[in-house]
Design a protein around this motif. Sequence first.
Motif, mmCIF file in Angstrom:
data_model
loop_
_atom_site.group_PDB
_atom_site.id
_atom_site.type_symbol
_atom_site.label_atom_id
_atom_site.label_comp_id
_atom_site.label_asym_id
_atom_site.label_seq_id
_atom_site.Cartn_x
_atom_site.Cartn_y
_atom_site.Cartn_z
ATOM 1 N N LEU A 1 4.036 19.602 -14.913
ATOM 2 C CA LEU A 1 3.638 19.560 -16.311
ATOM 3 C C LEU A 1 2.384 20.620 -16.603
ATOM 4 C CD1 LEU A 1 3.814 15.844 -17.340
ATOM 5 C CD2 LEU A 1 5.470 17.506 -17.719
ATOM 6 N N LYS A 2 1.526 20.767 -15.686
ATOM 7 C CA LYS A 2 0.669 21.724 -15.943
ATOM 8 C C LYS A 2 1.176 23.197 -16.189
ATOM 9 C CE LYS A 2 -3.360 19.290 -13.949
ATOM 10 N NZ LYS A 2 -4.309 19.237 -12.840
ATOM 11 N N GLU A 3 2.069 23.347 -15.631
ATOM 12 C CA GLU A 3 2.800 24.732 -15.492
ATOM 13 C C GLU A 3 3.727 24.995 -16.864
ATOM 14 O OE1 GLU A 3 5.099 24.803 -11.992
ATOM 15 O OE2 GLU A 3 3.512 24.625 -10.739
ATOM 16 N N GLN A 4 3.991 23.951 -17.699
ATOM 17 C CA GLN A 4 4.715 24.024 -18.605
ATOM 18 C C GLN A 4 4.112 24.048 -19.888
ATOM 19 O OE1 GLN A 4 7.794 21.084 -18.785
ATOM 20 N NE2 GLN A 4 8.274 20.939 -16.668
ATOM 21 N N THR A 5 4.741 24.663 -20.940
ATOM 22 C CA THR A 5 4.047 24.730 -22.247
ATOM 23 C C THR A 5 5.337 24.412 -23.250
ATOM 24 O OG1 THR A 5 4.237 27.163 -22.269
ATOM 25 C CG2 THR A 5 2.101 26.048 -22.070
ATOM 26 N N VAL A 6 5.096 24.158 -24.545
ATOM 27 C CA VAL A 6 6.120 24.045 -25.500
ATOM 28 C C VAL A 6 5.963 25.019 -26.921
ATOM 29 C CG1 VAL A 6 6.837 22.348 -27.174
ATOM 30 C CG2 VAL A 6 6.311 21.664 -24.739
ATOM 31 N N ILE B 1 0.859 -1.201 0.134
ATOM 32 C CA ILE B 1 -0.039 -0.038 -0.025
ATOM 33 C C ILE B 1 1.008 1.220 0.001
ATOM 34 C CG2 ILE B 1 -1.512 1.447 1.483
ATOM 35 C CD1 ILE B 1 -2.958 -1.449 2.185
ATOM 36 N N GLY B 2 1.996 1.291 0.742
ATOM 37 C CA GLY B 2 2.856 2.368 1.004
ATOM 38 C C GLY B 2 3.469 2.632 -0.575
ATOM 39 N N VAL B 3 4.046 1.600 -1.151
ATOM 40 C CA VAL B 3 4.652 1.832 -2.540
ATOM 41 C C VAL B 3 3.517 2.224 -3.619
ATOM 42 C CG1 VAL B 3 5.719 0.736 -4.401
ATOM 43 C CG2 VAL B 3 6.580 0.159 -2.121
ATOM 44 N N SER B 4 2.436 1.750 -3.385
ATOM 45 C CA SER B 4 1.264 2.283 -4.243
ATOM 46 C C SER B 4 1.010 3.745 -4.055
ATOM 47 C CB SER B 4 0.162 1.578 -3.905
ATOM 48 O OG SER B 4 0.397 0.225 -4.479
ATOM 49 N N VAL B 5 0.991 4.110 -2.849
ATOM 50 C CA VAL B 5 0.569 5.604 -2.557
ATOM 51 C C VAL B 5 1.650 6.633 -2.963
ATOM 52 C CG1 VAL B 5 0.322 7.504 -0.617
ATOM 53 C CG2 VAL B 5 -1.069 4.881 -0.804
ATOM 54 N N TRP B 6 3.143 6.182 -2.657
ATOM 55 C CA TRP B 6 4.151 6.840 -3.307
ATOM 56 C C TRP B 6 3.869 7.044 -4.657
ATOM 57 C CZ3 TRP B 6 7.782 5.114 -6.691
ATOM 58 C CH2 TRP B 6 8.964 6.042 -7.023
ATOM 59 N N GLY B 7 3.746 5.930 -5.492
ATOM 60 C CA GLY B 7 3.318 6.061 -6.948
ATOM 61 C C GLY B 7 2.307 7.166 -7.363
ATOM 62 N N ILE B 8 1.460 7.093 -6.908
ATOM 63 C CA ILE B 8 0.181 8.060 -7.042
ATOM 64 C C ILE B 8 0.812 9.286 -6.570
ATOM 65 C CG2 ILE B 8 -2.297 8.800 -6.287
ATOM 66 C CD1 ILE B 8 -2.628 5.860 -5.963
ATOM 67 N N TYR B 9 1.233 9.489 -5.339
ATOM 68 C CA TYR B 9 1.897 10.989 -5.177
ATOM 69 C C TYR B 9 2.760 11.533 -6.258
ATOM 70 C CZ TYR B 9 4.314 14.390 -2.745
ATOM 71 O OH TYR B 9 5.070 15.659 -2.490
ATOM 72 N N SER B 10 3.934 10.501 -6.605
ATOM 73 C CA SER B 10 4.676 10.866 -7.502
ATOM 74 C C SER B 10 4.310 11.364 -9.028
ATOM 75 C CB SER B 10 5.744 9.707 -7.817
ATOM 76 O OG SER B 10 6.352 9.633 -6.683
ATOM 77 N N TRP B 11 3.041 10.562 -9.200
ATOM 78 C CA TRP B 11 2.344 10.805 -10.450
ATOM 79 C C TRP B 11 1.639 12.306 -10.632
ATOM 80 C CZ3 TRP B 11 -3.172 11.499 -10.278
ATOM 81 C CH2 TRP B 11 -3.801 11.735 -11.678
ATOM 82 N N ALA B 12 0.979 12.498 -9.339
ATOM 83 C CA ALA B 12 0.395 13.812 -9.138
ATOM 84 C C ALA B 12 1.343 14.867 -9.296
ATOM 85 C CB ALA B 12 -0.520 13.699 -7.917
ATOM 86 N N ALA B 13 2.423 14.712 -8.654
ATOM 87 C CA ALA B 13 3.530 15.966 -8.371
ATOM 88 C C ALA B 13 4.028 16.067 -9.735
ATOM 89 C CB ALA B 13 4.500 15.388 -7.590
#
Length: 156
Positions: free
Chosen positions: A87-92, A70-82
């Motif tokens: 990425l939402k702040e960036q443009t190309v 569960i801890g590894v999964s939550v870390w994965g979701i947190y990393s994805w969200a961060a």
Amino acid sequence: MQTKNEITTEWLKIYKNILEWDRNMVQLSNIAQVSAKEIELEEFPKWAAIAIVLGIMISKVEILMGILIIGVSVWGIYSWAAKNRKLKEQTVLSIRLNGGNTIYFNFYNKEFLEKVWETLKNIIADGNKKDADIIFNIKDNTMTGNASIFSNATIG
């Protein structure tokens, strides 16, 4: 993840018919298309959701292993969200050349990218008759140089 045509640089410079960055250059007359767009966000990590359910089921038999999963999964979701928040702040700024290659410049300020795009549009539409000499400081979100070139761009 950065591709070979994706460039992160602190500045772009236009001098006469040349677009320059980090000891590279392209003739403005070699540009076929310029666009400004947002970076695509990463897809939700489905493995993390599945692992949470698996972790809950395993925790009924082996509590420590279930909590670890569960801890590894939550870390994965947190990393994805961060990462997606960043990425939402960036443009190309996408520049397609006459030869078909496309160069992507990363920007961290959407409003500044719009100003750069508008200025490039004015220079290309004008045929660069005013001998542009402009530096776009991507790091500090500033433009310096021929004021007459970007007088039609909304600079804020």
